[in-house]
Motif scaffolding. Sequence first.
Motif, PDB file in Angstrom:
ATOM      1  N   THR A   1      60.065  52.248  73.060  1.00  0.00           N
ATOM      2  CA  THR A   1      61.392  52.515  72.513  1.00  0.00           C
ATOM      3  C   THR A   1      62.484  52.096  73.488  1.00  0.00           C
ATOM      4  O   THR A   1      63.534  51.596  73.074  1.00  0.00           O
ATOM      5  N   THR A   2      62.226  52.254  74.788  1.00  0.00           N
ATOM      6  CA  THR A   2      63.195  51.781  75.789  1.00  0.00           C
ATOM      7  C   THR A   2      63.373  50.269  75.670  1.00  0.00           C
ATOM      8  O   THR A   2      64.496  49.756  75.683  1.00  0.00           O
ATOM      9  N   LEU A   3      62.264  49.558  75.513  1.00  0.00           N
ATOM     10  CA  LEU A   3      62.333  48.104  75.336  1.00  0.00           C
ATOM     11  C   LEU A   3      63.155  47.771  74.098  1.00  0.00           C
ATOM     12  O   LEU A   3      64.014  46.883  74.120  1.00  0.00           O
ATOM     13  N   LEU A   4      62.911  48.510  73.008  1.00  0.00           N
ATOM     14  CA  LEU A   4      63.670  48.286  71.775  1.00  0.00           C
ATOM     15  C   LEU A   4      65.167  48.509  71.997  1.00  0.00           C
ATOM     16  O   LEU A   4      65.996  47.743  71.514  1.00  0.00           O
ATOM     17  N   ARG A   5      65.494  49.555  72.753  1.00  0.00           N
ATOM     18  CA  ARG A   5      66.906  49.862  73.021  1.00  0.00           C
ATOM     19  C   ARG A   5      67.583  48.717  73.784  1.00  0.00           C
ATOM     20  O   ARG A   5      68.744  48.412  73.547  1.00  0.00           O
ATOM     21  N   HIS A   6      66.842  48.071  74.679  1.00  0.00           N
ATOM     22  CA  HIS A   6      67.395  46.892  75.359  1.00  0.00           C
ATOM     23  C   HIS A   6      67.599  45.754  74.345  1.00  0.00           C
ATOM     24  O   HIS A   6      68.635  45.093  74.345  1.00  0.00           O
ATOM     25  N   LEU A   7      66.582  45.548  73.488  1.00  0.00           N
ATOM     26  CA  LEU A   7      66.630  44.412  72.565  1.00  0.00           C
ATOM     27  C   LEU A   7      67.786  44.517  71.577  1.00  0.00           C
ATOM     28  O   LEU A   7      68.364  43.506  71.175  1.00  0.00           O
ATOM     29  N   VAL A   8      68.147  45.746  71.176  1.00  0.00           N
ATOM     30  CA  VAL A   8      69.234  45.890  70.186  1.00  0.00           C
ATOM     31  C   VAL A   8      70.583  46.151  70.854  1.00  0.00           C
ATOM     32  O   VAL A   8      71.588  46.333  70.179  1.00  0.00           O
ATOM     33  N   GLY A   9      70.598  46.177  72.179  1.00  0.00           N
ATOM     34  CA  GLY A   9      71.862  46.323  72.897  1.00  0.00           C
ATOM     35  C   GLY A   9      72.329  47.746  73.056  1.00  0.00           C
ATOM     36  O   GLY A   9      73.490  47.993  73.377  1.00  0.00           O
ATOM     37  N   LEU A  10      71.445  48.715  72.849  1.00  0.00           N
ATOM     38  CA  LEU A  10      71.831  50.119  73.026  1.00  0.00           C
ATOM     39  C   LEU A  10      71.693  50.562  74.477  1.00  0.00           C
ATOM     40  O   LEU A  10      72.262  51.563  74.882  1.00  0.00           O
ATOM     41  N   LYS A  11      70.853  49.855  75.213  1.00  0.00           N
ATOM     42  CA  LYS A  11      70.716  50.137  76.644  1.00  0.00           C
ATOM     43  C   LYS A  11      71.109  48.868  77.387  1.00  0.00           C
ATOM     44  O   LYS A  11      70.627  47.779  77.059  1.00  0.00           O
ATOM     45  N   LYS A  12      72.007  49.040  78.340  1.00  0.00           N
ATOM     46  CA  LYS A  12      72.558  47.872  79.039  1.00  0.00           C
ATOM     47  C   LYS A  12      71.460  47.138  79.807  1.00  0.00           C
ATOM     48  O   LYS A  12      70.619  47.761  80.458  1.00  0.00           O
ATOM     49  N   THR A  13      71.494  45.835  79.688  1.00  0.00           N
ATOM     50  CA  THR A  13      70.513  44.997  80.374  1.00  0.00           C
ATOM     51  C   THR A  13      71.232  44.185  81.443  1.00  0.00           C
ATOM     52  O   THR A  13      72.297  43.617  81.178  1.00  0.00           O
ATOM     53  N   GLY A  14      70.654  44.147  82.613  1.00  0.00           N
ATOM     54  CA  GLY A  14      71.238  43.355  83.695  1.00  0.00           C
ATOM     55  C   GLY A  14      71.156  41.868  83.384  1.00  0.00           C
ATOM     56  O   GLY A  14      70.381  41.445  82.519  1.00  0.00           O
ATOM     57  N   PRO A  15      71.961  41.049  84.059  1.00  0.00           N
ATOM     58  CA  PRO A  15      71.945  39.612  83.789  1.00  0.00           C
ATOM     59  C   PRO A  15      70.597  38.976  84.105  1.00  0.00           C
ATOM     60  O   PRO A  15      69.863  39.441  84.968  1.00  0.00           O
ATOM     61  N   GLY A  16      70.280  37.933  83.322  1.00  0.00           N
ATOM     62  CA  GLY A  16      69.080  37.134  83.588  1.00  0.00           C
ATOM     63  C   GLY A  16      67.774  37.750  83.128  1.00  0.00           C
ATOM     64  O   GLY A  16      66.703  37.289  83.512  1.00  0.00           O
ATOM     65  N   GLN A  17      67.846  38.785  82.288  1.00  0.00           N
ATOM     66  CA  GLN A  17      66.602  39.443  81.866  1.00  0.00           C
ATOM     67  C   GLN A  17      66.338  39.397  80.364  1.00  0.00           C
ATOM     68  O   GLN A  17      65.228  39.674  79.916  1.00  0.00           O
ATOM     69  N   LEU A  18      67.388  39.055  79.585  1.00  0.00           N
ATOM     70  CA  LEU A  18      67.237  39.070  78.129  1.00  0.00           C
ATOM     71  C   LEU A  18      68.098  37.955  77.547  1.00  0.00           C
ATOM     72  O   LEU A  18      69.308  37.898  77.807  1.00  0.00           O
ATOM     73  N   PHE A  19      67.488  37.063  76.754  1.00  0.00           N
ATOM     74  CA  PHE A  19      68.211  35.885  76.260  1.00  0.00           C
ATOM     75  C   PHE A  19      68.100  35.781  74.743  1.00  0.00           C
ATOM     76  O   PHE A  19      67.016  35.958  74.180  1.00  0.00           O
ATOM     77  N   LEU A  20      69.234  35.496  74.101  1.00  0.00           N
ATOM     78  CA  LEU A  20      69.262  35.214  72.667  1.00  0.00           C
ATOM     79  C   LEU A  20      69.522  33.724  72.508  1.00  0.00           C
ATOM     80  O   LEU A  20      70.585  33.227  72.892  1.00  0.00           O
ATOM     81  N   GLU A  21      68.557  33.021  71.964  1.00  0.00           N
ATOM     82  CA  GLU A  21      68.651  31.564  71.804  1.00  0.00           C
ATOM     83  C   GLU A  21      69.178  30.908  73.088  1.00  0.00           C
ATOM     84  O   GLU A  21      70.065  30.062  73.059  1.00  0.00           O
ATOM     85  N   GLY A  22      68.665  31.363  74.199  1.00  0.00           N
ATOM     86  CA  GLY A  22      69.008  30.782  75.495  1.00  0.00           C
ATOM     87  C   GLY A  22      70.230  31.382  76.163  1.00  0.00           C
ATOM     88  O   GLY A  22      70.502  31.104  77.329  1.00  0.00           O
ATOM     89  N   GLU A  23      71.006  32.202  75.415  1.00  0.00           N
ATOM     90  CA  GLU A  23      72.214  32.805  76.007  1.00  0.00           C
ATOM     91  C   GLU A  23      71.886  34.178  76.574  1.00  0.00           C
ATOM     92  O   GLU A  23      71.188  34.978  75.936  1.00  0.00           O
ATOM     93  N   ASP A  24      72.434  34.445  77.749  1.00  0.00           N
ATOM     94  CA  ASP A  24      72.104  35.672  78.474  1.00  0.00           C
ATOM     95  C   ASP A  24      72.795  36.886  77.843  1.00  0.00           C
ATOM     96  O   ASP A  24      74.015  37.048  77.956  1.00  0.00           O
ATOM     97  N   ILE A  25      72.020  37.733  77.176  1.00  0.00           N
ATOM     98  CA  ILE A  25      72.587  38.923  76.526  1.00  0.00           C
ATOM     99  C   ILE A  25      73.197  39.854  77.580  1.00  0.00           C
ATOM    100  O   ILE A  25      74.206  40.522  77.326  1.00  0.00           O
ATOM    101  N   GLY A  26      72.601  39.856  78.767  1.00  0.00           N
ATOM    102  CA  GLY A  26      73.126  40.681  79.859  1.00  0.00           C
ATOM    103  C   GLY A  26      74.545  40.293  80.254  1.00  0.00           C
ATOM    104  O   GLY A  26      75.276  41.100  80.825  1.00  0.00           O
TER     105      GLY A  26
END
Lengths: 270, 109
Positions: A46-71
């Motif tokens: 569930t923590t992973l899910l929270r990162h994926l949907v943007g409910l838990k802040k993700t640091g830079p360089g760890q999560l990418f949407l179509e190559g763009e850094d969500i962090g």
Amino acid sequence: MGERCVIDVVNLNSFYGGRQVLHDITFSIARNEVTVIMGVSGCGKTTLLRHLVGLKKTGPGQLFLEGEDIGGFNVAAMNRYRRRIGVLFQSGALFNSMTVAENIAVPLSVHSRLAAETIRIIATIKLHQVGLSQFRDYMPSQLSGGMQKRAGLARALAMDPEILFVDEPSSGLDPITAAGLDELILELRDTLGMTIIVVTHELESAFRIADQIVMLDRGRLLAAGTVEQIKANPDERVIQFLQRQAEQKQDDNQKYLERLLGESELHLQA
Amino acid sequence: MHLQLERTSPGEIVCYLQGTVDRQTVPAIRRKLLRSARETGVSQMVVDLAKVSALDTAAVAMLVELLRVLAEKRGKLRLVGLNEQTTKMIRLSRLDALFHLDPHATSGS
């Protein structure tokens, strides 16, 4: 990061206070596929899910949407991302002061210029897809937990999202309804080309719907692959999970006894 | 605009839809379609989906509304020129029986 991939998770670490709950998680989510995230309770799904949907802040360089850094997303970019996704939370997360149909209408009223009558029809269609159209005028409190969950799924589908996140869709549902939801998930993938991420610990359901399974264990990536690859994985913990060996339960039981008797008492009993 | 209307007889209007019909384009298309359906003497509308590349649930909902407006005046709605995606979308909405889907029909048939 291939073109097939919508989301790439790269060495994702996550903390609650000083406690690390995810350790160097790396995997990719392919477009138009069903990715199932699995693992026993407390493994970090569930923590992973929270990162994926943007409910838990993700640091830079760890999560990418179509190559763009969500962090690195600002508020506007994050809102654009959220409009592309639908999320079903474990509880269903309905607004208790609104009818079921009004709940489904919320995202459409907020994010589209559709006429009220069009929105009303969409709500009925979505509720029918999850087998609840006859309950459109009920209040959430009048529904069972499983029905609330299905209503939550209808709301997550209201905007025909490109990417759908579903947390424990089968929990609290009878086997027939759960199988029906699995069928709907596959139909959404095939008809709308939806990319779907399902968090579950239900093996049967995972094997039925997954194009890819990502298996977590104690906050770490244990294995990732197709159903066949996971089934053939020689790792002892994967095998244990698949065979439903109750190591977690044994651990829990040991800790439970320790809490009841104290460590010294437990040694005396041994 | 992704819509072209053609009066083929005093009581029939053929509507040619094109491109992606979704919640962005539906509000404008809906206004024109419903206005046509409410015109005096119109008893049948044919919606030609042959040039539609994709439609979403908002588009399906618009077609349901059009069907209802016509049914209220004892008129009919016929969908023609459906491709695989549009057919699947209507089936996903569990409305194939309502629209009597005929994927091979064209507006000329």
